[in-house]
Design a protein around this motif. Structure first.
Motif, mmCIF file in Angstrom:
data_model
loop_
_atom_site.group_PDB
_atom_site.id
_atom_site.type_symbol
_atom_site.label_atom_id
_atom_site.label_comp_id
_atom_site.label_asym_id
_atom_site.label_seq_id
_atom_site.Cartn_x
_atom_site.Cartn_y
_atom_site.Cartn_z
ATOM 1 N N ARG A 11 -29.524 -22.912 -25.419
ATOM 2 C CA ARG A 11 -29.413 -21.827 -24.436
ATOM 3 C C ARG A 11 -30.657 -21.779 -23.550
ATOM 4 O O ARG A 11 -30.561 -21.600 -22.341
ATOM 5 N N LEU A 12 -31.814 -21.925 -24.174
ATOM 6 C CA LEU A 12 -33.068 -21.893 -23.435
ATOM 7 C C LEU A 12 -33.159 -23.073 -22.472
ATOM 8 O O LEU A 12 -33.544 -22.920 -21.314
ATOM 9 N N ARG A 13 -32.779 -24.238 -22.958
ATOM 10 C CA ARG A 13 -32.844 -25.440 -22.107
ATOM 11 C C ARG A 13 -31.925 -25.290 -20.903
ATOM 12 O O ARG A 13 -32.289 -25.625 -19.776
ATOM 13 N N GLU A 14 -30.739 -24.736 -21.120
ATOM 14 C CA GLU A 14 -29.798 -24.525 -20.024
ATOM 15 C C GLU A 14 -30.329 -23.464 -19.053
ATOM 16 O O GLU A 14 -30.342 -23.669 -17.848
ATOM 17 N N ARG A 15 -30.794 -22.353 -19.586
ATOM 18 C CA ARG A 15 -31.277 -21.258 -18.743
ATOM 19 C C ARG A 15 -32.518 -21.669 -17.949
ATOM 20 O O ARG A 15 -32.678 -21.293 -16.803
ATOM 21 N N GLY A 16 -33.408 -22.432 -18.580
ATOM 22 C CA GLY A 16 -34.631 -22.849 -17.903
ATOM 23 C C GLY A 16 -34.506 -24.153 -17.152
ATOM 24 O O GLY A 16 -35.464 -24.603 -16.538
ATOM 25 N N ALA A 17 -33.322 -24.779 -17.229
ATOM 26 C CA ALA A 17 -33.074 -26.066 -16.577
ATOM 27 C C ALA A 17 -34.134 -27.092 -16.966
ATOM 28 O O ALA A 17 -34.643 -27.839 -16.133
ATOM 29 N N THR A 89 -44.072 -21.793 -11.961
ATOM 30 C CA THR A 89 -43.358 -22.413 -13.085
ATOM 31 C C THR A 89 -43.472 -21.549 -14.328
ATOM 32 O O THR A 89 -42.535 -21.474 -15.122
ATOM 33 N N ALA A 90 -44.598 -20.862 -14.492
ATOM 34 C CA ALA A 90 -44.763 -19.980 -15.651
ATOM 35 C C ALA A 90 -43.812 -18.788 -15.565
ATOM 36 O O ALA A 90 -43.279 -18.349 -16.586
ATOM 37 N N THR A 91 -43.588 -18.266 -14.375
ATOM 38 C CA THR A 91 -42.622 -17.176 -14.206
ATOM 39 C C THR A 91 -41.242 -17.642 -14.659
ATOM 40 O O THR A 91 -40.515 -16.929 -15.355
ATOM 41 N N TRP A 92 -40.898 -18.857 -14.284
ATOM 42 C CA TRP A 92 -39.621 -19.458 -14.686
ATOM 43 C C TRP A 92 -39.559 -19.579 -16.211
ATOM 44 O O TRP A 92 -38.561 -19.207 -16.828
ATOM 45 N N ASP A 93 -40.633 -20.093 -16.823
ATOM 46 C CA ASP A 93 -40.681 -20.246 -18.283
ATOM 47 C C ASP A 93 -40.543 -18.894 -18.979
ATOM 48 O O ASP A 93 -39.758 -18.756 -19.924
ATOM 49 N N VAL A 94 -41.325 -17.915 -18.530
ATOM 50 C CA VAL A 94 -41.305 -16.593 -19.155
ATOM 51 C C VAL A 94 -39.909 -15.986 -19.055
ATOM 52 O O VAL A 94 -39.363 -15.491 -20.043
ATOM 53 N N SER A 95 -39.312 -16.053 -17.879
ATOM 54 C CA SER A 95 -37.982 -15.476 -17.689
ATOM 55 C C SER A 95 -36.933 -16.186 -18.549
ATOM 56 O O SER A 95 -36.072 -15.536 -19.138
ATOM 57 N N ALA A 96 -37.010 -17.506 -18.617
ATOM 58 C CA ALA A 96 -36.044 -18.255 -19.427
ATOM 59 C C ALA A 96 -36.163 -17.871 -20.899
ATOM 60 O O ALA A 96 -35.158 -17.597 -21.565
ATOM 61 N N VAL A 97 -37.391 -17.829 -21.413
ATOM 62 C CA VAL A 97 -37.591 -17.522 -22.834
ATOM 63 C C VAL A 97 -37.237 -16.061 -23.128
ATOM 64 O O VAL A 97 -36.508 -15.769 -24.083
ATOM 65 N N LEU A 98 -37.750 -15.136 -22.325
ATOM 66 C CA LEU A 98 -37.517 -13.722 -22.613
ATOM 67 C C LEU A 98 -36.060 -13.324 -22.427
ATOM 68 O O LEU A 98 -35.544 -12.505 -23.193
ATOM 69 N N SER A 99 -35.359 -13.902 -21.458
ATOM 70 C CA SER A 99 -33.945 -13.553 -21.301
ATOM 71 C C SER A 99 -33.113 -14.130 -22.451
ATOM 72 O O SER A 99 -32.170 -13.490 -22.918
ATOM 73 N N THR A 100 -33.494 -15.295 -22.950
ATOM 74 C CA THR A 100 -32.812 -15.869 -24.114
ATOM 75 C C THR A 100 -33.088 -15.011 -25.354
ATOM 76 O O THR A 100 -32.180 -14.729 -26.144
ATOM 77 N N ALA A 101 -34.334 -14.568 -25.501
ATOM 78 C CA ALA A 101 -34.677 -13.672 -26.622
ATOM 79 C C ALA A 101 -33.956 -12.336 -26.491
ATOM 80 O O ALA A 101 -33.510 -11.759 -27.490
ATOM 81 N N ALA A 102 -33.812 -11.840 -25.257
ATOM 82 C CA ALA A 102 -33.111 -10.569 -25.026
ATOM 83 C C ALA A 102 -31.652 -10.668 -25.453
ATOM 84 O O ALA A 102 -31.109 -9.733 -26.047
ATOM 85 N N ASP A 103 -31.037 -11.805 -25.167
ATOM 86 C CA ASP A 103 -29.647 -12.003 -25.593
ATOM 87 C C ASP A 103 -29.539 -11.979 -27.113
ATOM 88 O O ASP A 103 -28.603 -11.415 -27.670
ATOM 89 N N ALA A 104 -30.516 -12.585 -27.789
ATOM 90 C CA ALA A 104 -30.523 -12.585 -29.256
ATOM 91 C C ALA A 104 -30.777 -11.179 -29.793
ATOM 92 O O ALA A 104 -30.224 -10.784 -30.823
#
Length: 131
Positions: A11-17, A89-104
């Motif tokens: 999920r993270l890999r897909e969300r963060g491309a 790129t860090a904004t992208w990383d943070v958003s990808a990780v935190l949105s994936t964690a939010a879903d969990a």
């Protein structure tokens, strides 16, 4: 319910491309280590319980933070920990990780998480308005 490691990373890999699982994993390790310094008590424990074991341990044994970081400083700190990262790129990383964690986490736990963080983190968790 705990997410399986493969599911979380997919999920993270897909969300963060991300091109590789390793890139997704690196982003997750840094962001969760920084997030863990901002969460305390039951909220941190509940989020950890919903993450794969190795990421749960990172959240529970965080990098130390002298004070809660604003969303902007959180992104800058992430950029400092990821080799070759920029604030963009860090904004992208943070958003990808935190949105994936939010879903969990789910909405109820996410609401508790956001109460422990300085204002403005909703967007980093992929939410356009308070939960």
């Amino acid at each position: 319910m705990t997410l399986r490691r493969e599911t979380f990373l997919d999920r993270l890999r897909e969300r963060g491309a991300y091109d590789t699982v390793e890139e997704a994993e690196r982003a997750a390790r840094v962001v969760l280590a920084l997030l863990g310094a901002h969460l305390v008590g039951e909220v941190r424990a509940q989020l950890a319980a919903r993450l794969p074991d190795d990421f749960a341990l990172i959240l529970l044994n965080p990098l130390q933070s002298a004070e809660p970081l604003s969303p902007e400083r959180f992104v800058r700190a992430t950029a400092a920990w990821i080799e070759g990262a920029t604030e963009q790129t860090a904004t992208w990383d943070v958003s990808a990780v935190l949105s994936t964690a939010a879903d969990a986490a789910g909405d109820d736990l996410l609401e508790q998480i956001l109460l422990q963080l300085p204002a403005g983190y909703e967007l980093l968790f992929g939410r356009t308005q308070p939960v």
